[in-house]
Scaffold this motif. Sequence first.
Motif, PDB file in Angstrom:
ATOM      1  N   TYR A 238       0.650  -1.194  -0.078  1.00  0.00           N
ATOM      2  CA  TYR A 238      -0.075   0.008   0.006  1.00  0.00           C
ATOM      3  C   TYR A 238       0.911   1.254   0.138  1.00  0.00           C
ATOM      4  O   TYR A 238       0.762   2.110  -0.686  1.00  0.00           O
ATOM      5  CB  TYR A 238      -0.884   0.060   1.354  1.00  0.00           C
ATOM      6  CG  TYR A 238      -1.873   1.175   1.349  1.00  0.00           C
ATOM      7  CD1 TYR A 238      -2.958   1.322   0.648  1.00  0.00           C
ATOM      8  CD2 TYR A 238      -1.700   2.389   1.876  1.00  0.00           C
ATOM      9  CE1 TYR A 238      -3.787   2.270   0.740  1.00  0.00           C
ATOM     10  CE2 TYR A 238      -2.155   3.696   2.056  1.00  0.00           C
ATOM     11  CZ  TYR A 238      -3.424   3.330   1.458  1.00  0.00           C
ATOM     12  OH  TYR A 238      -4.316   4.502   1.428  1.00  0.00           O
ATOM     13  N   LYS A 239       1.769   1.249   0.713  1.00  0.00           N
ATOM     14  CA  LYS A 239       2.772   2.434   0.979  1.00  0.00           C
ATOM     15  C   LYS A 239       3.672   2.912  -0.283  1.00  0.00           C
ATOM     16  O   LYS A 239       3.729   4.042  -0.694  1.00  0.00           O
ATOM     17  CB  LYS A 239       3.652   2.438   2.260  1.00  0.00           C
ATOM     18  CG  LYS A 239       2.917   2.446   3.673  1.00  0.00           C
ATOM     19  CD  LYS A 239       3.769   2.289   4.615  1.00  0.00           C
ATOM     20  CE  LYS A 239       2.712   2.452   5.955  1.00  0.00           C
ATOM     21  NZ  LYS A 239       3.878   2.158   7.272  1.00  0.00           N
ATOM     22  N   MET A 242       0.594   2.056  -3.943  1.00  0.00           N
ATOM     23  CA  MET A 242      -0.502   2.926  -3.933  1.00  0.00           C
ATOM     24  C   MET A 242      -0.263   4.423  -3.843  1.00  0.00           C
ATOM     25  O   MET A 242      -0.795   4.820  -2.682  1.00  0.00           O
ATOM     26  CB  MET A 242      -1.520   2.303  -3.201  1.00  0.00           C
ATOM     27  CG  MET A 242      -1.982   0.894  -3.534  1.00  0.00           C
ATOM     28  SD  MET A 242      -3.416   0.210  -2.625  1.00  0.00           S
ATOM     29  CE  MET A 242      -4.533   1.261  -2.807  1.00  0.00           C
TER      30      MET A 242
END
Length: 250
Positions: A238-239, A242
Amino acid sequence: MEARSAMHILNAPSTKSLKYAIRSGLIKDCPITEEAINHAKTIFGPDASTLKGKSTRPTPKKTYDDFFSPPEELYQHNRSITVCIDHMEIGDAKFLTCIDTTVRYRSCIPMQNLKTDPVFEALDKIFCRYNKAGFHVKTIKCDRAFIPLTDDMLDDMGVAIDPAAAGDHEPTAERDNRMLKERVRVALARLPYKVVPKVITECLGRQAAKLSNVFPQKVSISSHFSLQQLIDNVNMNYKSDMVAELGQYC
């Protein structure tokens, strides 16, 4: 001032060590007191030369191995695969798109033109990715526009080409192109610009293919694992993956 000068003369010992030396009488006839050392630190602050000479790089963040290994049973009878390729143009940007009929993994490689050499370079990148994952590309399905590459394919890559009938298009590749173009148009509609350079369009094409591989496919060799896990052996983070949208980032 004398306390700070003494620290420089003694080659920048720590404040604790200098106080101990004065308190223990290790420096004969020393007029400097521990109180003077405290005053020097209060007045002048930390010594600049000491900070520059003694400071070390902060400990970097710990990295984690995100390698993912799907069950070997998924690959046992699916090592040889067939890929469907086609050209795709979005504005001035040209791509070679590819989707296989086994895993359903998508690739979108920007090219400067549609001549033989750029096509071979793009195919080499695609084949290397499959080979790294343990797959062997056996057949390529394509339009008849790729027929001039047939002999070179057989000689250099050991891959057979299965062209579509005259006047027809390869249906799997055409559907793949349509999906990628839709995703690129969606991304362009979110950008706050009326016109974007070619390099942005190329970036959006690669991103459309990459993000489509994040999700599982019902017709793949596994309906549970994502295409990225099956071919690239990694999970999406995610970090790092995204990040903000392209327009916001710029």
